[in-house]
Design an enzyme around this catalytic site. Structure first.
Site, PDB file in Angstrom:
ATOM      1  N   ASP A 411      -2.950  -0.028  -7.993  1.00 25.81           N
ATOM      2  CA  ASP A 411      -3.393  -0.821  -6.843  1.00 25.81           C
ATOM      3  C   ASP A 411      -3.748   0.111  -5.678  1.00 25.81           C
ATOM      4  O   ASP A 411      -3.436   1.311  -5.708  1.00 25.81           O
ATOM      5  CB  ASP A 411      -2.276  -1.791  -6.451  1.00 25.81           C
ATOM      6  CG  ASP A 411      -2.751  -2.891  -5.512  1.00 25.81           C
ATOM      7  OD1 ASP A 411      -3.968  -3.152  -5.470  1.00 25.81           O
ATOM      8  OD2 ASP A 411      -1.900  -3.492  -4.832  1.00 25.81           O
ATOM      9  N   GLU A 414      -8.794   2.183  -3.738  1.00 23.68           N
ATOM     10  CA  GLU A 414     -10.207   2.223  -3.313  1.00 23.68           C
ATOM     11  C   GLU A 414     -10.635   3.572  -2.656  1.00 23.68           C
ATOM     12  O   GLU A 414     -11.828   3.880  -2.777  1.00 23.68           O
ATOM     13  CB  GLU A 414     -10.491   1.078  -2.323  1.00 23.68           C
ATOM     14  CG  GLU A 414     -10.507  -0.289  -2.957  1.00 23.68           C
ATOM     15  CD  GLU A 414      -9.096  -0.808  -3.275  1.00 23.68           C
ATOM     16  OE1 GLU A 414      -8.971  -1.622  -4.197  1.00 23.68           O
ATOM     17  OE2 GLU A 414      -8.144  -0.362  -2.615  1.00 23.68           O
ATOM     18  N   ASP A 485      -7.231  -9.788  -4.070  1.00 23.95           N
ATOM     19  CA  ASP A 485      -6.445 -10.735  -3.279  1.00 23.95           C
ATOM     20  C   ASP A 485      -7.248 -11.990  -2.938  1.00 23.95           C
ATOM     21  O   ASP A 485      -7.717 -12.168  -1.805  1.00 23.95           O
ATOM     22  CB  ASP A 485      -5.947 -10.053  -2.004  1.00 23.95           C
ATOM     23  CG  ASP A 485      -5.065  -8.857  -2.301  1.00 23.95           C
ATOM     24  OD1 ASP A 485      -4.476  -8.823  -3.394  1.00 23.95           O
ATOM     25  OD2 ASP A 485      -4.957  -7.956  -1.447  1.00 23.95           O
TER      26      ASP A 485
END
Length: 819
Positions: A411, A414, A485
């Site tokens: 997670d 990015e 999300d």
């Protein structure tokens, strides 16, 4: 006033004079071709203002490289294939050069440089827009393509909007978008691959450039589609194939295909941000089993860590992780844990000290480590673009596998940091060729999952499960992906379907979304509908945010629990079908969850916004999801014969139908001629099903083949022939079902085959290898009845199908069934 007007006129004339006189323009074009060198399958071109290289990769794939400076050796994190030996023909004149394979022609115009791709019989598949072609504005490079009449565009991976992306524009820059709106771009992943469709032709373009890139499919212009990047080469692969599935297979032949995942990862996964302490994890696991909700995985979010520090465990919440994972394993569960890339800057913290000693963090140009804020506070970040950083990460992953963890959830990769503004001047190794953050940003998630996958595979010695939020083309070689999300809203449920279909088109077949929505609280109706849809999604994960209501199947009342359990049960009974389709995806790249456009590419109705959310689950099922508030839904049936899953009611293709919607059932249809293997219900993939394989066959007009597959579900033995595979073919013209001889060394779990015939009411017997067997008429239901919760309310019997059934032994040799 007159003087000011005169001055402006003179300036305008001066600009016009400069452009006409050949003075330097802010737009740099390629210009005319000056020199052509042909060597085997490669053509090198020198033009007035640029250099180009055309390489025939295969009969259906051509690579195009263009840059302002001479082209040297290059490198790709995405492409793992080398050019295949291909027979080509060239025909050159003063005006043009034509390169032809047995499938494709590439025509290069010389004055000025321009490219056209044509079929062998001369139809234009794709061409540069004359007068624009490829050009630069500063360091940014863009290729402009003529937009064909009626051309449609699909793909680009995780992109919002409609199935058909015409008249839209998109940017690729992996971004942390908490609770994103349904029109936000960009999101978390970059897959710069799209498919163009026009005039009964389709093609794919993969633009392999990791800088921020932009795609325009007619947004704010009526002349061209385009793709380009803020820097780097114009480097793209042009793919032509007669079928859209063939284009996807060709693209994944370049960028790699999904390894066969562990079977447990296809089971239902129960997640929350967060389950803690360990007794809460066990309570959830025990409740799932007590309420007979089939399930295989439980995931721990960041609260399992000590102060959110990676590679640590909170000793109060999780005093003995190995013991917890062992208890879960005894119950048939696998444990997945979240990992973020940020390593907290804290003296004495083992990962921080080890990372400094190994010097594996990304740096500023002056040699100081970059520091950004995430969950633990100020952090350094491993450089996964170098061997040293990946090797360090792999040693850290061993701590999880030693604790019995089976899944690694990557997670915040990015890279996400508070403020979302990592400086441009942070440097990355890039395999010994240092690059700035601007070039490395979009591949950081890919390289993190690579390190996680390699570490988990080495340390576990069996198939690991990997999940990621950020990705670049080629990530499918290591990981599944989920859509981040999302929100607990009807439009997010339907957007999620389109996102997953687009990821499937773009080479990532193992994908999912947070069922029920991550942010907010779903209504009972929305939660139930979403869980029904989830049963037909490759990665079936329920997940909700901290400070939201509980979202386990029992949290929405008894009726919602029974409806939800019905569809989880159906998924587990469909495991032979699902697992066989995932095996096919690992071989071909064609996804299990797929837009109707894959099999009905030139049918305009599948792109209609009323029907674009419909999708196939393998090539047998069509799912029609609708908002939870709707009482009626409009369904489009593509060409063919379609059966209602629940009643066997037949719908003819190429028509629309308005159907009533029920809270208790999701609209699901089965295509005529389908072959669907099923098994008895189990509570997890660890539990062995009964010894009978149930083979549902639907009468149709077209022949159909299903490739049935089994293996042990966890090891890599399948790579060495340790599998069980056979083709099953239904031929309506011959009135025959044929089970081919088995290949592979694995022994089937099923001793018997029970044949369930749908739409064969006129038959009373079959013959198996010449031996007659009487058919038994049965009433069959795919779902269990819902309890009568209100004694005074209306009650309806569950829908049932009238079938014909016969059972015979499942041998490894050829089995002919005459119908």
């Amino acid at each position: 006033m007159f003087k000011k007007y005169k001055s402006l006129c003179l300036k305008g004339l001066l600009v016009l004079f400069c452009l006409k006189s050949g003075a330097q323009s802010p737009v740099r074009t390629i210009g005319n071709v000056k020199k052509v060198d042909i060597a085997g399958q490669q053509i090198k071109i020198t033009a007035e203002n640029a250099y180009a290289e055309i390489t025939v990769y295969s009969p259906t794939i051509t690579r195009v490289r263009i840059d302002k400076q001479p082209l040297g050796p290059d490198f790709s994190y995405a492409v793992i294939a080398n050019p295949l030996p291909t027979k080509i023909k060239t025909n050159q004149s003063a005006q043009s050069l034509v390169v032809a394979t047995d499938s494709l022609q590439v025509e290069i115009t010389k004055t000025p440089f321009s490219i056209r791709f044509l079929t062998i019989d001369g139809q234009v598949i794709n061409e540069d827009e004359r007068g624009l072609t490829t050009s630069w504005v500063g360091d940014a490079v863009t290729s402009y393509k003529t937009m064909q009449e009626g051309e449609r565009f699909i793909g680009l991976g995780e992109k919002v909007g409609n199935l058909d992306r015409r008249n839209e524009g998109y940017t690729n820059w992996n971004s942390d978008k908490f609770g994103y709106a349904t029109n936000v771009d960009p999101l978390y992943a970059t897959i710069p691959f799209y498919i163009g469709i026009h005039h009964q032709l389709n093609y794919g373009i993969f633009f392999d450039n990791t800088w921020q890139s932009d795609f325009n499919f007619g947004a704010s212009n009526n002349r061209f589609s385009s793709f380009g990047a803020r820097n780097g080469e114009m480097n793209y692969y042009f793919i032509y194939h007669q079928t859209l599935a063939g284009i996807i297979s060709s693209y994944t032949s370049l960028t790699g295909r999904m390894p066969l995942p562990p079977k447990w990862s296809l089971g239902y996964q129960q997640n929350r941000y967060s389950y803690y302490p360990d007794v809460e994890v066990m309570r959830v696991a025990q409740t799932l089993r007590e309420k007979k909700i089939p399930s295989d995985g439980i995931t721990l979010d960041i609260h399992y860590m000590d102060s959110y520090k990676l590679f640590t465990w909170n000793k109060e919440r999780f005093p003995n992780p190995k013991q917890l994972s062992s208890k879960l394993a005894d119950m048939g569960y696998k444990l997945t844990v979240i990992v973020d890339p940020g390593i907290k800057v804290e003296d004495g913290y083992a990962a921080y000290e080890s990372g400094k000693q190994s010097d594996i963090f990304i740096k500023y140009p002056d040699g100081k480590y970059y520091t950004g804020q995430v969950w633990p506070g100020w952090c350094h970040f491993p450089d996964f673009t170098g061997t040293k950083g990946r090797q360090w990460w792999k040693t850290q992953i061993k701590g999880y596998t030693d604790a019995g963890v089976n899944g690694i959830w990557n997670d915040m990769n990015e890279i996400a940091t508070w403020g979302q503004k990592m400086p441009d001047n942070v440097l990355f190794n890039m395999e010994g060729h240092p690059a700035s953050h601007l070039q490395a940003h979009n591949i950081y998630g890919l390289q993190m999952t690579r390190a996680s996958y390699e570490g988990a595979r080495e340390n576990m010695n069996k198939r690991p499960f990997l999940l990621t939020r950020a990705a670049y083309a080629g990530s499918q070689r290591y990981t599944a992906i989920w859509t981040g999300d999302n929100r607990a809203e009807d439009d997010h449920m339907l957007l999620g379907v389109r996102l997953l279909n687009s990821l499937g088109v773009s080479g990532m077949p193992f994908a999912g979304m947070d069922i029920g929505g991550f942010t907010g609280n779903p209504t009972v109706g929305l939660y139930t509908r979403w869980m029904q849809v989830g049963a037909f999604i490759p990665y079936y994960r329920n997940h909700t945010q901290v400070n939201t209501k509980s979202a386990e199947p029992w949290a929405f009342g008894e009726e919602a629990l029974e409806i939800t359990r019905n569809y989880i049960n159906l998924r587990y009974r469909l495991f032979p079908y699902l697992y066989s389709n995932m095996a096919a995806a690992s071989r071909t790249g064609v996804p299990v969850m797929r837009t109707l456009a894959i099999d009905n590419t030139f049918d305009p109705s599948v792109y209609d916004t009323r029907f674009q959310n419909q999708f196939e689950f393998g090539n047998a099922f069509m799912i029609a999801p609708f908002e939870s508030t709707k009482e009626f839904g409009q369904v489009y049936f593509p060409a063919g014969k379609w059966y209602s899953l629940y009643t066997d009611k037949v719908f003819n293709g190429k028509q629309e139908q308005i159907l009533p919607l029920s809270f208790k059932t999701l609209p699901v249809f089965v295509k005529g001629s389908s072959i669907i293997p099923m098994q008895s219900l189990t509570q997890s993939t660890v539990e062995k099903p009964a010894d009978t394989l149930y083979l549902h066959v639907y009468r149709g007009d077209q022949p159909n083949t299903f490739v049935y597959y089994e293996d042990d579900g966890e090891s890599f033995d399948y790579e060495k022939g340790g599998y069980y595979q056979r083709s099953i073919t239904y031929d309506p013209a011959k009135k025959q079902l044929q089970l081919d001889k088995v290949t592979g060394s694995y022994s089937s779990n099923f001793r018997y085959v029970s044949l369930l015939l749908h739409g064969f009411e006129d038959m009373d017997k079959i013959s198996v290898n010449g031996k007659g067997i009487q058919l038994q008429k049965q009433s069959y239901s795919f779902l269990s009845p819902i309890s009568r919760f209100d004694p005074q309310g209306a009650y309806f019997e569950p829908d049932r199908c009238a079938i014909q059934q016969a059972t015979f032994e499942n041998g490894n040799q050829l089995i002919n069934v005459d119908l």
